[in-house]
Enzyme design. Structure first.
Site, short mmCIF file in Angstrom:
data_model
loop_
_atom_site.label_atom_id
_atom_site.label_comp_id
_atom_site.label_asym_id
_atom_site.label_seq_id
_atom_site.Cartn_x
_atom_site.Cartn_y
_atom_site.Cartn_z
N ASP A 156 0.77 -1.25 -0.12
CA ASP A 156 -0.14 -0.08 0.09
C ASP A 156 0.92 1.20 0.15
O ASP A 156 0.69 2.16 0.86
CB ASP A 156 -0.91 0.03 1.22
CG ASP A 156 -1.98 -1.10 1.32
OD1 ASP A 156 -2.24 -1.77 0.26
OD2 ASP A 156 -1.64 -1.93 2.54
N GLU A 211 -11.21 0.76 -3.90
CA GLU A 211 -10.56 1.32 -2.53
C GLU A 211 -9.30 2.05 -3.19
O GLU A 211 -9.22 2.16 -4.23
CB GLU A 211 -10.16 0.43 -1.59
CG GLU A 211 -9.50 -0.83 -2.31
CD GLU A 211 -9.31 -2.16 -1.56
OE1 GLU A 211 -10.27 -2.34 -0.80
OE2 GLU A 211 -8.36 -2.99 -1.76
#
Length: 499
Positions: free
Chosen positions: A27, A182
């Site tokens: 991420d 997302e």
């Protein structure tokens, strides 16, 4: 080939390192301040949280600390690798650095601020709008927040000093139809607001998609060439690199654009145990157009990252920022005694997952050797200490030194694979001082050894690396090499040598 494409090909060829931050570093989010780039990663159940890296070229990265380094910033009660700190975003505005993220299971969305990326960072500023993977966008004195409650990208305006939500949350895009929209980020270029998101889940179907609008609140139109990047395609079906997604775009001082994103490398078939890693690719973003990542080609494994120490001997006199604990450490269980780090046993085992006595670092290579020298004189009957290759609380292999009910010292290897537990035959020893080693001379096989001499080690057991992969034992993290102690006594560890 046109001149523009030829120039872009030269840029792509100059990009020679991937992954740029190997091992469990998922991420990624990146920002540029002056001539330096700063990048953060999610950290899930580990403390300290959110490692932060610095670079001048998007290729060579150095860890300069961890954003969340105090218990007051990072409650992790009961966190496993399914919980804790999910995807962070780092941004800079008017001399202030902002890191916004989600603590799943312990509070939800919050942000912290700092004047220096090395810290100190502020106490958490808690936020109203939920959903995971929050991000910030600053423009003309306004601070906008995006996240994904109810599988919808929602936008609101907040006060960056207090976190107060100033406008109602508004849905702006639901993606292209892939599951789990997302990881949203907003950018402005050539009069358009561009919205970059991930879809498909963080497995094989992971992909990056984009939409844009003349108004930050929408409506947003999707890129006609979505997804703008994925390895879930014919061109990359045989690549070792899979699960590409969750990216962030940044422009260098020279005008070049880059994308940092996560992916994992299959080892031993369709398995990955090192975790989701940070990759970087060049981006061509024509005026008024859509970004093209890596000339439309898949990513390749190349070069050697400088974000790892290929030969790193830690004596514990000065523990670097790469070392982490499972959940918040109980401080009194970690004591410096001379040149040793004394680990006082915790009542919790690694599997019980209740603030165990543990310290380790990410496994970043499929071929590696990790060695420690330990004195277990302080162990009591029933105690255990040693090394562990830890993927999740119910997925780890431990190189165990323990005392049985009669007080005799033994060495063994115990594999915990979900509900299956296998212990190798015990080897009884007399000398409480010994070397322990975990090594992989074959990417698909990991060995556990012990001995009084580091050049003459006795093999105690092996495990196939895929058995400690995300595909088998689950979780969102990657393998950690660590030392631990459980029971009532203590053990003195003198180093952790990683090569």
């Amino acid at each position: 080939m046109t001149i523009a494409l030829a120039a872009f090909a030269i840029i792509a060829m100059a990009q020679t390192i991937n992954p740029v931050i190997p091992g469990f570093h998922p991420d990624p989010s990146v920002c540029r301040v002056g001539d330096k780039f700063y990048l953060v990663n999610s950290s899930f159940q580990y403390f300290p949280g959110v490692p932060i890296f610095e670079s001048t070229d998007m290729q060579h990265w150095t860890q300069i600390g961890n954003v969340l380094d105090r218990p007051s910033q990072l409650p992790l009660k009961g966190a496993s690798s399914w919980l804790g700190i999910y995807a962070p975003t780092i941004r800079h505005n008017d001399g202030v650095y902002y890191m916004i993220t989600t603590n799943v299971g312990n509070g939800g969305n919050f942000m912290v601020t700092a004047r220096d990326p090395r810290g100190p960072w502020s106490e958490p500023i808690w936020l109203k709008q939920q959903g995971i993977d929050p991000s910030l966008y600053f423009e003309n004195g306004h601070c906008y927040m995006v996240s994904n409650p109810d599988n919808t990208i929602m936008l609101c305006e907040i006060d960056p000093k207090t976190g107060e939500q100033l406008t109602e949350s508004k849905p702006i895009w639901r993606g292209t139809g892939g599951r789990y929209p997302e990881g949203p980020h907003v950018y402005k270029k050539d009069g358009y607001y561009y919205l970059l998101i991930s879809e498909g889940g963080t497995e094989l179907a992971h992909k990056l998609t984009m939409a844009r609008s003349k108004n930050i609140y929408g409506p947003y139109e999707g890129c006609p060439d979505n997804p703008i990047f994925t390895h879930c395609c014919m061109a990359a079906q045989s690549s070792q690199i899979q699960g590409t997604g969750h990216g962030d775009l940044v422009q260098g001082a020279d005008g070049k654009w880059w994308m940092a994103f996560l992916a994992f490398r299959f080892i031993g078939g369709s398995y990955h145990h090192l975790g989701r890693e940070t990759f970087v690719l060049p981006v061509d973003w024509p005026k008024g157009g859509w970004p093209v990542v890596n000339g439309g080609k898949p990513a390749e494994v190349a070069g050697q990252s400088t974000a790892i120490a290929n030969s790193c001997s830690t004596t514990f006199a000065n523990i670097g920022p790469e070392f982490i604990h499972i959940q918040q450490p109980v401080e009194e269980r970690y004591e410096h005694v001379g040149t040793a780090l004394r680990l006082h046993c915790s009542p919790s085992t690694l599997t019980a997952n209740d603030q165990p006595t543990f310290i380790g670092r990410r496994m970043q290579n499929d071929l590696m050797t990790a060695t420690t020298f330990v004195d277990v004189s302080g162990l009591q009957a029933g105690d255990e200490a040693g090394m562990t290759l830890y993927q999740i609380h119910d997925g780890h292999s431990d190189l165990v030194v323990g005392r049985d009910a009669d007080g005799r010292l033994y060495q063994t290897v115990r594999h915990t694979i979900k509900s299956l537990v296998k212990e190798e035959p015990r080897r009884y020893v007399d000398n409480p001082k010994m070397f322990l080693r975990i090594q992989s001379v074959n990417p698909e096989r990991i060995s556990f050894l012990a001995g009084e001499n580091p050049y003459d080690m006795h093999p105690l057991g092996d495990i196939d690396a895929p058995l400690l992969s995300t595909e088998v034992v689950g979780g969102f993290t990657g393998a950690i090499i660590g030392i631990y102690a459980t029971g009532r006594g203590y053990s003195d560890f003198y180093n952790l040598d990683y090569r």
